[in-house]
Design a protein around this motif. Sequence first.
Motif, PDB file in Angstrom:
ATOM      1  N   GLN A  83     -38.218 -31.886   3.179  1.00  0.00           N
ATOM      2  CA  GLN A  83     -38.185 -30.779   4.192  1.00  0.00           C
ATOM      3  C   GLN A  83     -37.097 -31.045   5.336  1.00  0.00           C
ATOM      4  O   GLN A  83     -36.261 -30.556   5.482  1.00  0.00           O
ATOM      5  N   GLU A  84     -37.448 -32.393   6.161  1.00  0.00           N
ATOM      6  CA  GLU A  84     -36.871 -32.569   7.123  1.00  0.00           C
ATOM      7  C   GLU A  84     -35.484 -33.010   6.728  1.00  0.00           C
ATOM      8  O   GLU A  84     -34.221 -32.639   7.583  1.00  0.00           O
ATOM      9  N   ALA A  85     -35.112 -33.677   5.748  1.00  0.00           N
ATOM     10  CA  ALA A  85     -33.730 -34.233   5.054  1.00  0.00           C
ATOM     11  C   ALA A  85     -32.909 -32.776   4.818  1.00  0.00           C
ATOM     12  O   ALA A  85     -31.862 -32.771   5.054  1.00  0.00           O
ATOM     13  N   SER A  86     -33.664 -31.806   4.411  1.00  0.00           N
ATOM     14  CA  SER A  86     -33.005 -30.657   3.794  1.00  0.00           C
ATOM     15  C   SER A  86     -32.540 -30.027   5.338  1.00  0.00           C
ATOM     16  O   SER A  86     -31.313 -29.403   5.042  1.00  0.00           O
ATOM     17  N   TRP A  87     -33.251 -30.122   6.235  1.00  0.00           N
ATOM     18  CA  TRP A  87     -33.226 -29.222   7.505  1.00  0.00           C
ATOM     19  C   TRP A  87     -31.671 -29.861   8.119  1.00  0.00           C
ATOM     20  O   TRP A  87     -30.904 -29.378   8.597  1.00  0.00           O
ATOM     21  N   ASP A  88     -31.646 -31.454   7.998  1.00  0.00           N
ATOM     22  CA  ASP A  88     -30.868 -32.186   8.440  1.00  0.00           C
ATOM     23  C   ASP A  88     -29.342 -31.763   7.949  1.00  0.00           C
ATOM     24  O   ASP A  88     -28.279 -31.806   8.272  1.00  0.00           O
ATOM     25  N   THR A  89     -29.612 -31.403   6.494  1.00  0.00           N
ATOM     26  CA  THR A  89     -28.214 -30.921   5.437  1.00  0.00           C
ATOM     27  C   THR A  89     -27.676 -29.761   5.934  1.00  0.00           C
ATOM     28  O   THR A  89     -26.553 -29.569   6.247  1.00  0.00           O
ATOM     29  N   VAL A  90     -28.672 -28.740   6.410  1.00  0.00           N
ATOM     30  CA  VAL A  90     -28.184 -27.558   6.982  1.00  0.00           C
ATOM     31  C   VAL A  90     -27.408 -27.661   8.212  1.00  0.00           C
ATOM     32  O   VAL A  90     -26.419 -27.056   8.511  1.00  0.00           O
ATOM     33  N   MET A  91     -27.848 -28.681   9.156  1.00  0.00           N
ATOM     34  CA  MET A  91     -27.443 -28.789  10.397  1.00  0.00           C
ATOM     35  C   MET A  91     -25.933 -29.405  10.185  1.00  0.00           C
ATOM     36  O   MET A  91     -24.945 -29.135  10.764  1.00  0.00           O
ATOM     37  N   ARG A  92     -25.961 -30.560   9.158  1.00  0.00           N
ATOM     38  CA  ARG A  92     -24.789 -31.031   8.993  1.00  0.00           C
ATOM     39  C   ARG A  92     -23.499 -30.261   8.232  1.00  0.00           C
ATOM     40  O   ARG A  92     -22.314 -30.338   8.713  1.00  0.00           O
ATOM     41  N   VAL A  93     -24.076 -29.253   7.696  1.00  0.00           N
ATOM     42  CA  VAL A  93     -22.852 -28.271   6.908  1.00  0.00           C
ATOM     43  C   VAL A  93     -22.548 -27.441   8.331  1.00  0.00           C
ATOM     44  O   VAL A  93     -21.380 -27.226   8.293  1.00  0.00           O
ATOM     45  N   CYS A  94     -23.615 -26.969   8.923  1.00  0.00           N
ATOM     46  CA  CYS A  94     -23.168 -25.955  10.322  1.00  0.00           C
ATOM     47  C   CYS A  94     -22.037 -26.761  11.131  1.00  0.00           C
ATOM     48  O   CYS A  94     -21.037 -26.224  11.536  1.00  0.00           O
ATOM     49  N   ALA A  95     -22.115 -28.181  11.225  1.00  0.00           N
ATOM     50  CA  ALA A  95     -21.370 -28.918  11.870  1.00  0.00           C
ATOM     51  C   ALA A  95     -20.078 -29.185  11.408  1.00  0.00           C
ATOM     52  O   ALA A  95     -18.906 -29.113  11.765  1.00  0.00           O
ATOM     53  N   ALA A  96     -20.059 -29.397   9.887  1.00  0.00           N
ATOM     54  CA  ALA A  96     -18.783 -29.900   9.300  1.00  0.00           C
ATOM     55  C   ALA A  96     -17.798 -28.665   8.953  1.00  0.00           C
ATOM     56  O   ALA A  96     -16.661 -28.669   8.866  1.00  0.00           O
ATOM     57  N   THR A  97     -18.489 -27.304   9.145  1.00  0.00           N
ATOM     58  CA  THR A  97     -17.844 -26.083   8.944  1.00  0.00           C
ATOM     59  C   THR A  97     -17.910 -25.153  10.019  1.00  0.00           C
ATOM     60  O   THR A  97     -18.168 -24.218   9.820  1.00  0.00           O
ATOM     61  N   ARG A  98     -17.786 -25.927  11.312  1.00  0.00           N
ATOM     62  CA  ARG A  98     -18.290 -25.303  12.394  1.00  0.00           C
ATOM     63  C   ARG A  98     -17.340 -23.909  12.775  1.00  0.00           C
ATOM     64  O   ARG A  98     -17.941 -22.981  13.176  1.00  0.00           O
ATOM     65  N   ASP A  99     -15.969 -24.183  12.163  1.00  0.00           N
ATOM     66  CA  ASP A  99     -15.002 -22.919  12.554  1.00  0.00           C
ATOM     67  C   ASP A  99     -15.026 -21.935  11.242  1.00  0.00           C
ATOM     68  O   ASP A  99     -14.303 -21.016  11.449  1.00  0.00           O
ATOM     69  N   ASN A 100     -15.831 -22.148  10.155  1.00  0.00           N
ATOM     70  CA  ASN A 100     -15.794 -21.333   8.975  1.00  0.00           C
ATOM     71  C   ASN A 100     -16.623 -20.245   9.056  1.00  0.00           C
ATOM     72  O   ASN A 100     -17.637 -20.096   9.750  1.00  0.00           O
ATOM     73  N   ARG A 101     -16.172 -19.022   8.895  1.00  0.00           N
ATOM     74  CA  ARG A 101     -16.934 -17.733   8.372  1.00  0.00           C
ATOM     75  C   ARG A 101     -17.323 -17.879   7.267  1.00  0.00           C
ATOM     76  O   ARG A 101     -16.604 -17.695   6.204  1.00  0.00           O
ATOM     77  N   SER A 102     -18.585 -17.604   7.094  1.00  0.00           N
ATOM     78  CA  SER A 102     -19.332 -17.554   5.766  1.00  0.00           C
ATOM     79  C   SER A 102     -18.835 -16.234   4.996  1.00  0.00           C
ATOM     80  O   SER A 102     -18.028 -15.335   5.399  1.00  0.00           O
ATOM     81  N   SER A 103     -18.644 -16.558   3.592  1.00  0.00           N
ATOM     82  CA  SER A 103     -18.262 -15.597   2.770  1.00  0.00           C
ATOM     83  C   SER A 103     -19.184 -14.252   2.987  1.00  0.00           C
ATOM     84  O   SER A 103     -18.597 -13.102   2.763  1.00  0.00           O
ATOM     85  N   MET A 104     -20.355 -14.348   3.610  1.00  0.00           N
ATOM     86  CA  MET A 104     -21.253 -13.168   3.601  1.00  0.00           C
ATOM     87  C   MET A 104     -20.579 -12.472   4.952  1.00  0.00           C
ATOM     88  O   MET A 104     -20.735 -11.233   4.826  1.00  0.00           O
ATOM     89  N   LEU A 105     -20.348 -13.189   5.891  1.00  0.00           N
ATOM     90  CA  LEU A 105     -19.758 -12.560   7.066  1.00  0.00           C
ATOM     91  C   LEU A 105     -18.558 -11.777   6.899  1.00  0.00           C
ATOM     92  O   LEU A 105     -18.265 -10.792   7.110  1.00  0.00           O
ATOM     93  N   GLN A 106     -17.662 -12.513   6.049  1.00  0.00           N
ATOM     94  CA  GLN A 106     -16.349 -11.948   5.773  1.00  0.00           C
ATOM     95  C   GLN A 106     -16.452 -10.617   5.114  1.00  0.00           C
ATOM     96  O   GLN A 106     -15.800  -9.720   5.269  1.00  0.00           O
ATOM     97  N   ASP A 107     -17.566 -10.724   4.099  1.00  0.00           N
ATOM     98  CA  ASP A 107     -17.620  -9.307   3.395  1.00  0.00           C
ATOM     99  C   ASP A 107     -18.269  -8.359   4.338  1.00  0.00           C
ATOM    100  O   ASP A 107     -17.972  -7.296   4.139  1.00  0.00           O
ATOM    101  N   ALA A 108     -19.204  -8.729   5.168  1.00  0.00           N
ATOM    102  CA  ALA A 108     -19.947  -7.696   6.121  1.00  0.00           C
ATOM    103  C   ALA A 108     -18.757  -7.130   6.916  1.00  0.00           C
ATOM    104  O   ALA A 108     -18.749  -6.026   7.115  1.00  0.00           O
ATOM    105  N   VAL A 109     -17.886  -7.902   7.362  1.00  0.00           N
ATOM    106  CA  VAL A 109     -16.908  -7.389   8.276  1.00  0.00           C
ATOM    107  C   VAL A 109     -15.868  -6.373   7.723  1.00  0.00           C
ATOM    108  O   VAL A 109     -15.422  -5.493   8.149  1.00  0.00           O
TER     109      VAL A 109
END
Length: 306
Positions: A241-267
Amino acid sequence: MKPTIAVLGGGSIGLLLAGRLQAAGQSCVVWTKTRSQAERIRREGLGVDEGEGTPSQRLSIEAVPWEDADTFEEGVVLLAVKQTSLTAEFLSRLAVVVPPSATLVALQNGVGHEALLRRALPGRTIILAVTTEGALRIDDTTVRHTGRGDIRLGDDGKANPESLRNVEGMLKAAGFSVFLSKELGIEVKRKLLINAVINPLTAILRIPNGGLTETPERMELARALFDETFSILSEYGVDEQEASWDTVMRVCAATRDNRSSMLQDAVMGKPTEIDSINGEIVRLAARLGRDAPWNRAVTALVKAIH
């Protein structure tokens, strides 16, 4: 020279794959949803912005509207469309264009697409892929690489090892970090966990991926959604669980400027993949006799936006 790689999909990931492959000297064609996008790519080339001070590239590449795509007798087809595109009509056309002699690599988010593809394309070599690469389509001909991740390939024993090695080598030659997995079903669920947290919250809050970590309130929302989702997926093989949470945080950091595909579709007012991501978590919970109120809530909110 006849292309040996076809990228089906002119969105963010499709353009990134096509651009990287073409830049690496591999013969590639892009099959686009619209005729106008194919015409622009043929006329203007495909632009890939790697960021980080790397000069942008404008590449000459073949582009064909999906409706005009010829049968791809041999080679590799990278399927880079969203789950919402996998309609009966689309799958019927895919079965004509991708014969048993070709290899299909499926890069969809969520779950459920493997079963659809195997029913529609019996006898084909189908390789599943999950990626954490971040990409943003700037316009019909330009993509920005917004975050480095990796691509994981596997087939749970159903594909020819030679086909797997061929796709692995092809993607590595294009500069991607690639791993082979004998348990891609679990990898798909780990990616589902990441998507189930980042995608709906960025779409609802209208923020890039990195924005989720910028305030305590957003972090609290993300953690609550994560904990509920993990508790369900842990019953289906996801662990640490905690390693998985760390992965979510790393993805947020590594793709910090990215707009998720769901955000793009919603907009843009397009249908989103919410049903195959958080909606799927709700269904998986129901099979266990459990509720998933956070996932139900974000599913309803994203649908209300559309």
